[in-house]
Motif scaffolding. Structure first.
Motif, PDB file in Angstrom:
ATOM      1  N   LEU A 176       0.874  -1.178   0.000  1.00 25.52           N
ATOM      2  CA  LEU A 176       0.000   0.000   0.000  1.00 25.52           C
ATOM      3  C   LEU A 176       0.911   1.227   0.000  1.00 25.52           C
ATOM      4  CD1 LEU A 176      -1.745  -1.861   2.658  1.00 25.52           C
ATOM      5  CD2 LEU A 176      -3.296  -0.546   1.260  1.00 25.52           C
ATOM      6  N   GLY A 177       0.394   2.340  -0.556  1.00 27.30           N
ATOM      7  CA  GLY A 177       1.177   3.576  -0.456  1.00 27.30           C
ATOM      8  C   GLY A 177       2.011   3.900  -1.672  1.00 27.30           C
ATOM      9  N   CYS A 178       3.152   4.552  -1.407  1.00 26.19           N
ATOM     10  CA  CYS A 178       3.899   5.231  -2.468  1.00 26.19           C
ATOM     11  C   CYS A 178       4.943   4.349  -3.142  1.00 26.19           C
ATOM     12  CB  CYS A 178       4.590   6.443  -1.853  1.00 26.19           C
ATOM     13  SG  CYS A 178       5.667   5.961  -0.481  1.00 26.19           S
ATOM     14  N   LYS A 179       5.680   4.957  -4.093  1.00 30.05           N
ATOM     15  CA  LYS A 179       6.727   4.235  -4.842  1.00 30.05           C
ATOM     16  C   LYS A 179       7.847   3.758  -3.922  1.00 30.05           C
ATOM     17  CE  LYS A 179       5.328   4.575  -9.143  1.00 30.05           C
ATOM     18  NZ  LYS A 179       4.400   3.514  -9.485  1.00 30.05           N
ATOM     19  N   ASN A 219       2.845  -4.430   3.520  1.00 27.70           N
ATOM     20  CA  ASN A 219       3.632  -3.213   3.717  1.00 27.70           C
ATOM     21  C   ASN A 219       2.657  -2.041   3.734  1.00 27.70           C
ATOM     22  OD1 ASN A 219       5.894  -1.747   4.176  1.00 27.70           O
ATOM     23  ND2 ASN A 219       6.620  -1.757   2.060  1.00 27.70           N
ATOM     24  N   THR A 220       2.380  -1.524   4.905  1.00 30.24           N
ATOM     25  CA  THR A 220       1.251  -0.614   5.106  1.00 30.24           C
ATOM     26  C   THR A 220       1.600   0.851   4.833  1.00 30.24           C
ATOM     27  OG1 THR A 220       1.836  -0.341   7.421  1.00 30.24           O
ATOM     28  CG2 THR A 220       0.268  -2.100   6.889  1.00 30.24           C
ATOM     29  N   CYS A 221       0.547   1.653   4.718  1.00 32.03           N
ATOM     30  CA  CYS A 221       0.667   3.100   4.499  1.00 32.03           C
ATOM     31  C   CYS A 221      -0.203   3.804   5.539  1.00 32.03           C
ATOM     32  CB  CYS A 221       0.175   3.433   3.088  1.00 32.03           C
ATOM     33  SG  CYS A 221       0.057   5.196   2.738  1.00 32.03           S
ATOM     34  N   SER A 222       0.173   5.029   5.900  1.00 31.48           N
ATOM     35  CA  SER A 222      -0.573   5.747   6.932  1.00 31.48           C
ATOM     36  C   SER A 222      -0.788   7.204   6.540  1.00 31.48           C
ATOM     37  CB  SER A 222       0.225   5.661   8.248  1.00 31.48           C
ATOM     38  OG  SER A 222      -0.522   6.121   9.322  1.00 31.48           O
ATOM     39  N   GLY A 244       5.941  -1.347   7.824  1.00 37.07           N
ATOM     40  CA  GLY A 244       5.792  -0.038   7.193  1.00 37.07           C
ATOM     41  C   GLY A 244       5.184   1.060   8.040  1.00 37.07           C
ATOM     42  N   CYS A 245       4.636   2.062   7.345  1.00 32.06           N
ATOM     43  CA  CYS A 245       4.287   3.341   7.981  1.00 32.06           C
ATOM     44  C   CYS A 245       3.132   3.259   8.982  1.00 32.06           C
ATOM     45  CB  CYS A 245       3.979   4.373   6.904  1.00 32.06           C
ATOM     46  SG  CYS A 245       5.437   4.817   5.953  1.00 32.06           S
ATOM     47  N   TYR A 246       2.124   2.447   8.687  1.00 33.59           N
ATOM     48  CA  TYR A 246       1.019   2.326   9.650  1.00 33.59           C
ATOM     49  C   TYR A 246       1.520   1.699  10.945  1.00 33.59           C
ATOM     50  CZ  TYR A 246      -3.492   0.809  11.593  1.00 33.59           C
ATOM     51  OH  TYR A 246      -4.562   0.597  12.417  1.00 33.59           O
ATOM     52  N   GLY A 269      12.486   8.900  -3.748  1.00 33.68           N
ATOM     53  CA  GLY A 269      12.756   9.061  -2.324  1.00 33.68           C
ATOM     54  C   GLY A 269      11.556   9.698  -1.659  1.00 33.68           C
ATOM     55  N   ILE A 270      11.589   9.782  -0.342  1.00 27.04           N
ATOM     56  CA  ILE A 270      10.498  10.457   0.361  1.00 27.04           C
ATOM     57  C   ILE A 270      10.617  11.965   0.113  1.00 27.04           C
ATOM     58  CG2 ILE A 270       9.560  10.990   2.664  1.00 27.04           C
ATOM     59  CD1 ILE A 270       8.981   8.116   1.700  1.00 27.04           C
ATOM     60  N   HIS A 271      11.831  12.484   0.148  1.00 29.94           N
ATOM     61  CA  HIS A 271      12.065  13.894  -0.179  1.00 29.94           C
ATOM     62  C   HIS A 271      13.376  13.964  -0.951  1.00 29.94           C
ATOM     63  CE1 HIS A 271      12.790  18.272   0.626  1.00 29.94           C
ATOM     64  NE2 HIS A 271      11.514  18.267   0.319  1.00 29.94           N
TER      65      HIS A 271
HETATM   66 FE1  F3S Z   1       4.586   6.272   1.529  1.00 32.66          FE
HETATM   67 FE2  F3S Z   1       2.271   6.048   2.825  1.00 32.66          FE
HETATM   68 FE3  F3S Z   1       4.522   5.904   4.149  1.00 32.66          FE
HETATM   69  S1  F3S Z   1       2.690   7.392   1.155  1.00 32.66           S
HETATM   70  S2  F3S Z   1       5.893   7.201   3.053  1.00 32.66           S
HETATM   71  S3  F3S Z   1       3.812   4.483   2.567  1.00 32.66           S
HETATM   72  S4  F3S Z   1       2.681   6.959   4.813  1.00 32.66           S
END
Ligand code: F3S
Length: 441
Positions: free
Chosen positions: A9-12, A45-48, A77-79, A198-200
């Motif tokens: 889940l979430g970003c690249k 792999n979670t997203c938050s 992951g992030c969650y 990258g994240i940033h």
């Molecule tokens: Fe990406 Fe979601 Fe974490 S967008 S940085 S997986 S909170």
């Protein structure tokens, strides 16, 4: 052989890490199976990033346990990073592994067999305190053409709507040697294009010691030397990285793709200030001018949030005007979505959902029009396309891929063209979103 299934889940950046974990599992002797019934281990792999992302993460974790109640369900992951201790109480989850601990997945799984449930202190670190970049890598990619390469983690910006600095920690950069090794390996296996992620990304190198000082531009110049690497594309950038020196140097690098994703979020200065973004619209427009001065017709793409707390009709109108003025190739439009724990979630003036929907629809219409115009602006020009997939349009088969500006382009199907670069003239629109190329003879 034990079977493992993964879900991202979430970003690249998260996708890259899921891919790296999948390859670790394969090397440890697991058979990778689809995310359905029948796996012995499920890794989610979670997203938050929003409250909705949290909910989706929880749903996938529960779905995994339902599919096989005796499987080991691993939340990473992030969650996990955001709500670690709470997850420990959830009977559907057997293991929780926070960010910067994914690299230990295999040893954690092995240990689990002997000791059963873990405690948060074991595998969730205080991410805000770590200066270390987590060493994860990939050795192959699906499709063999374009690879997303993670080169940076964490963020120091603290935009008022964003939880990521809390789930990913401070900006940390991956060493040049490791990046080089990974890219060289992938290129040897046929990869032609990389996307630096990258994240940033803009912060790449800020944490390096004086002795190993490197920045994004230096890294790009180094990667450009790799024989066989045809294209370097950049992930999301902050406008402030676009200086005259940066753009002038980039324009001299033949592998660089003139496709710049400059995160905007709002075209109204008052909204940008509430978002804690560190630029004004005037500043942003100047950076776009610079790109257009050094590159012929570059693709400039962006993200926009509509319905940010306090966004009045006048502020939204200012955003619309600005978007038209810049004339983007593509815009990713997001309706503001609350994330508990961020400043914006507590702000007065939260916008009702129906208003957000109206604003979002207006911008989606605008992006469709601008994208169409941009694609058409290439008709009659010579371009090079990296062919990636087979598509069918009106019953006819084609090879399709992208130009350096990320314009989807196709040629009539012929055997063995996948993964090759083809040059030709952009002849006509095959559909609203695909241009047809006529090959040079
Ligand atoms: Fe990406 Fe979601 Fe974490 S967008 S940085 S997986 S909170």
């Amino acid at each position: 052989m034990r079977k493992a299934a993964l879900h991202n889940l979430g970003c690249k950046v998260n996708s890259y890490e899921t891919e790296a974990m999948q390859q670790m599992l394969e090397e440890a002797g697991y058979e990778i199976v689809p995310f359905r019934e029948g796996a012995d281990v499920y890794v989610i792999n979670t997203c938050s990033v929003t409250n909705i992302a949290d909910r989706k993460s929880r749903q996938m974790l529960h779905k995994a346990k339902k599919m096989n109640p005796s499987a080991v369900v691993v939340a990473t992951g992030c969650y996990v990073q955001a709500v670690g201790e709470e997850l420990q109480k959830d009977a559907a989850i057997d293991l929780v592994i926070g960010n910067n601990k994914k690299k230990d997945l295999i040893s954690i799984l092995e240990q689990y067999v002997e000791e059963s449930r873990n405690t948060p202190e074991d595998y969730i670190i205080d991410i805000s305190q770590t200066p270390h970049y987590e060493p994860l890598s990939i050795r192959r990619i699906e499709g063999h053409t374009r690879a997303f390469i993670k080169i940076q983690d964490g963020c120091n910006q603290f935009c008022s709507y964003c939880i990521i600095p809390y789930t990913r920690g401070r900006a940390r950069s991956r060493g040049v040697a490791e990046i080089l090794e990974e890219v060289e390996t992938l290129v040897q296996k046929g990869c032609c294009e990389i996307v630096l992620t990258g994240i940033h990304l803009t912060s790449y190198g800020i944490d390096f010691a004086e002795s190993e000082k490197e920045n994004l531009l230096g890294l790009i110049e180094t990667l450009d030397q790799i024989p066989g690497l045809k294209r370097i594309r950049l992930g999301s950038l902050e406008p402030r990285v676009i200086t005259e020196d940066f753009v002038r140097t980039l324009a001299g690098i033949s592998s660089i793709c003139p496709h710049f994703h400059l995160s905007l979020q709002s075209g109204c200065d008052a909204t940008l200030a509430r978002m804690n973004r560190h630029y004004t619209t005037e500043d942003y427009a100047a950076r776009c001018d610079l790109l257009r001065r050094y590159f012929a017709n570059p693709a400039i793409t962006t993200d926009v949030i509509v319905g940010f707390p306090g966004e009045t009709e006048e502020e939204f109108a200012a955003t619309c005007d600005f978007l038209e003025k810049i004339h983007f190739y593509e815009m990713h439009v997001f309706k503001y979505s609350k994330r508990a724990g961020t400043k914006a979630a507590e702000m007065k003036g939260q916008i009702p959902e129906p208003v957000k929907t109206i604003r979002s629809e207006r911008l989606l219409k605008l992006t469709k029009e601008m994208s169409k115009e941009y694609r058409k602006s290439f008709l009659g020009l010579s371009e090079e396309v990296l062919l990636e997939e087979c598509v069918t349009v009106d019953g006819v088969s084609y090879w399709a891929g992208y130009t350096k500006e990320y314009v989807k382009t196709a040629i009539p199907y012929a055997d063995g063209l996948g993964g090759t670069l083809i040059s030709g003239v952009m002849e006509r629109m095959l559909s609203e979103e695909i241009v047809c190329l006529s090959q040079k003879r």
